[in-house]
Design an enzyme around this catalytic site. Sequence first.
Site, PDB file in Angstrom:
ATOM      1  CB  SER A 137      38.481  39.909  43.647  1.00  0.00           C
ATOM      2  OG  SER A 137      39.362  39.357  45.423  1.00  0.00           O
ATOM      3  CB  THR A 138      40.062  40.397  38.512  1.00  0.00           C
ATOM      4  OG1 THR A 138      40.673  38.906  38.351  1.00  0.00           O
ATOM      5  CG2 THR A 138      40.605  41.453  39.083  1.00  0.00           C
TER       6      THR A 138
END
Length: 634
Positions: free
Chosen positions: A291-292
Site C-alpha cells: 500500500s505504500t
Amino acid sequence: MFYNNIHTRIRYCFLICLICLTITIAKVFYIQVFQYNKLNTLAESLWSRKLPISADRGEIIDRNGNVLATNITTTSLVIIPSQVVNAEDTAKKLSEILNSDYKDMLAHVTKRTSIERVHPEGRRLDYETAEKIDALKLDGVYLVKESKRYYPHGDLLSHVLGYVGIDNQGLSGLELYYNEYLTGSDGSIKYFSDGKGHKLELAEIYEAPTSGITLQLTIDLDLQEAVENELDNAMQKYDADSAIALAMNPKTGEVLAMASRPDFDPNNYQNASTEVINRNLPIWMTFEPGSTFKIMTLASALEEKKINLFEGSFTDGGSINVDGATIHCWKHGGHGTQSYLEVVENSCNPGFVSIGLDLGTETLMNYIRTFGFGSKTGIDLNGEGTGILFKTEKMGLVETATTAFGQGVSVTPIQQVRAVSAAVNGGYLYTPFMVKNFLERETNSIIKRIEPNMEKQVISEETSKLVRFALENVVAKGSGHNAYIENYRIGGKTGTAQTVENGVYSASKYILSFIGFMPADDPEVVVYVAIQNAKNVVQYGGTVSAPIAKNIFRSAIDILDIAPSKETIPKEYTWLDTKYVLMPNVEGLSLEDAKAALKGFKVEYSGDGQTVVYQSPNKEMYVKEGGTVVLMLN
C-alpha cells in the site's frame, strides 16, 4: 684524370665521415638530453632498493565531521633475501615467532627477488610480535609501516561504508565506489646496494606517502545511530528475517541515514557471509511494496484531475470485480461509501483499483516510470537494483488494477524514498546521493562539492500539496495513526505485502512497511521502514513499522531541530491510545481560575503571588491527559 679521381674519393670519404660524426653527435645529444631521465632511472634501479611505506586511505566523515572510517598504523615484515646471512637460522627464528611453517618461511627467505613481503602471516603484526622480530636484529629482515583501515563505530553504517581487503583496496560500499579518491600514493625508504644486493653505507632517502582524499558524507551520525538502534530493537522484538530503514532530505536527495539487518563489522568482515556483506538491502532488495505504492497512484490521479479528495465518493462493498477476477478489501465487508480522502485514509484496495482503472494503463505506467520506478536511481553506491514493472503493452485490466495498489510490481526501498520525496516536496525528482564534499586531508578544505541534482518535475506543486494533506490525514485519522506525534505534523502511508516464495504468495510471510515525512507542510525528512517476516505479531505495517518510524521521527525532531506546530490535524484516538488534550491558556488568570481551567491535570506552582505569569507546557500544545502542569506566579 687520375688526380681528379683521387680528390673526388677524398671528398666522398670526408663527407661520409662528416655524416657519421654528425649522427654520432646527434645520438649522444639525444641520449644526454632526451633520454637522460629514463636511462638515469634504469641505472639507478640497478643499485637502489625501496622499502615500501603504505599511504593512508582517505578518511570518511559524516556531515558534521564525525569520523566513520579512518586508519591505524601497523607493522609488516619485509625480507631482502640477498642480505640474509644465514637463511636457515633466519627462517627458523621467524617461523617460531609467527607460528608459521618453517618450509614456507624458508621459501620466503631464499626467494630470488629483490624484496619479499611475507604474506599473509607477516602482515599487520601486533606490537608484541613486531618487538620480538626487531630484537633479533637479523640481516635482511625489515619491519615497515603499514596502514590498516579502522571503523571506530563497528557495524554502524557497515553496508554503506563497505570494507577493504588486506592491501587496502576497496571491496564494497563507498570504499569500492570511491576507491580511486580514497587510495593514496605509497611512499618508501630508498637505500643503495652493490651488485650482489648488499646494502651500501650511503644515506637513505625518505619518500613520504600521500594520503587519499577525505569523503564527507550526507549521513548524520546521530540520526544513523537512532535508526540502527530501532532496527536492533525490531529484530529482537519480532525475530524478523531482515529489517530496512532509510532517511532522506526530500529537498536535496541527501541520504541522512541508511541501515539494514543483518549487518556486519567491517573491521572483521571475514566473519560474515558473502551474502550479508555484499547485499546493501535498501538499494539492492526488490519486493512488492504493497500500500505504500498507493501514493504514486494518488499523485497521478490528482495530477490528471481524475479524483477530487473532497467531492465525489466511492462505495466499497468489500471487493471489486475486474475482468473476472475478484479483488478484496482488507476490511471484511468493506468501508461503505467514502470520500476519496477517506479512501486514502482507509487504504481501501477497491477504491484504488477504481482510481487506477480510471487513469488507464498507459497513463498510470507513464507516471510510475516518471517517478523513477523500473530504473536505477543513480545513487553513488554499487549493487543497486532496478525493480520489475509490467510491460505496458502486455498489461490487461487485472495487471493495471493490482499495480494501482502495489501488487505485482517490484521496487527497491531507495526508489520508494525518492519517489515519495518527489510527491511531497513540490513534485521535484532528485537523485539520491551519499557524498557531499571531497576534502583535502591536511586542511579539510573543499576540493570538490557535490550539488543536489534535480532531474525533473513530475507533478505540480498544487498536486504535491494535496498529496501531503491526504497523507497527513492518514497518520492522524487512518492506518498510519501509530506514527502520530502530538504537536508535530507527520504524513505517511503504511504497507503490508505478501512475500513471494518459489513464484507463489506466502500465506504467513509479509513485508510490513511505513513511509512518512515531517513536517507535513514543508518536509525536511522522509523516513522509510520495512520489516520482513515479523513473528508473533499482527501482520500490518501500521502495527509494526509505523511505531518504529515514529521513534525515528522523535529522534529527528531533536537532531534536525524541527519546531512544533500549532496547526496539526487532531488525532482520532482509539481506546488503546494514550490520549492527549489541548493545553488551555491560563497565563494572566488568577491561581484559582487557572486550577479550575486545568481540572484533570496535576498542577504545581512556584511563587507566592495570585496571578499566573508563565505556564509549562505552553498554551495550545497537545499534552498527555492527566499530565503535570507547572505554573509560575507573580
